[in-house]
Design a protein around this motif. Sequence first.
Motif, short mmCIF file in Angstrom:
data_model
loop_
_atom_site.label_atom_id
_atom_site.label_comp_id
_atom_site.label_asym_id
_atom_site.label_seq_id
_atom_site.Cartn_x
_atom_site.Cartn_y
_atom_site.Cartn_z
N HIS A 58 0.83 -1.21 0.00
CA HIS A 58 0.00 0.00 0.00
C HIS A 58 0.87 1.26 0.00
O HIS A 58 0.57 2.24 -0.71
CB HIS A 58 -0.95 0.03 1.21
N GLU B 50 -10.33 2.34 2.95
CA GLU B 50 -9.13 1.62 3.40
C GLU B 50 -9.61 0.61 4.43
O GLU B 50 -10.00 0.99 5.54
CB GLU B 50 -8.12 2.56 4.08
N SER C 61 -10.76 -8.98 4.03
CA SER C 61 -10.93 -8.48 2.66
C SER C 61 -12.09 -7.50 2.61
O SER C 61 -12.90 -7.39 3.54
CB SER C 61 -11.16 -9.63 1.68
N GLN D 157 -9.88 -5.34 -1.96
CA GLN D 157 -8.71 -5.36 -1.07
C GLN D 157 -8.68 -6.70 -0.35
O GLN D 157 -9.73 -7.21 0.09
CB GLN D 157 -8.80 -4.25 -0.02
N THR E 198 -3.77 -0.33 6.14
CA THR E 198 -4.50 -0.96 5.04
C THR E 198 -3.56 -1.58 4.02
O THR E 198 -2.48 -1.04 3.77
CB THR E 198 -5.44 0.07 4.36
N GLY F 277 -4.79 -1.70 -2.79
CA GLY F 277 -6.10 -1.82 -3.43
C GLY F 277 -7.07 -0.74 -3.04
O GLY F 277 -8.24 -0.80 -3.38
#
Length: 203
Positions: free
Chosen positions: A13, A54, A132, A141, A175, A178
């Motif tokens: 990230h 996030e 997720s 994510q 986070t 994604g």
Amino acid sequence: MKIICIGRNYIDHAKELNNPVPSEPLFFLKPDSAILPKRNPFYIPNFTNIVHYEVELIIKICKLGKNINENFANTYYNEIGLGIDFTARDLQDKCKEKGHPWEIAKAFDQSAVVSANFIDKKNLNLNNINFSLKKNGEIVQQGNSSNMLFNFDEIIAHVSKFMTLKIGDLIFTGTPAGVGKVNIGDELIGYLEDEQAFKTKIK
Ligand code: ZN
């Protein structure tokens, strides 16, 4: 209570936002007024054009502590939850540019989604927690606690050097890659292991 958020705790990230990887945990705060009341939708505020989701694991502090030794840090939390650290990315970019604090981008009302349920840490392998986020039915994510730069105990030791941790305080632990923009009509569903942890509609 207060909400402490760790930044850049997953290398993938940090890289996606072109941020350097920190050498010690980087943190900032959200006030308790940032919590999105359960089952409420998230209304995109009118002061931003780019709100990012996030998804993050959350530690719930269960014991008062200051200057906590890393070896005992795991006695200061019993439960892990899941949430979203909503971020006004356009405002955050401006703050970063000017070297200003991030509060207007991170600490605004409703910017913290917190799961209704937390899981007892006895039922989790803390070094291997899967989580997720699905947006409109698609996984956007995916994370695992093993990929955190700083684990829960290291985070607690570091943060408590600077501020007393109190019962009920929440720590958002960063986070994975994604992150992305939310739009009106989106539906975000978070999963902690296989359990649905929250569902948030964007309005
Ligand atoms: Zn975050």
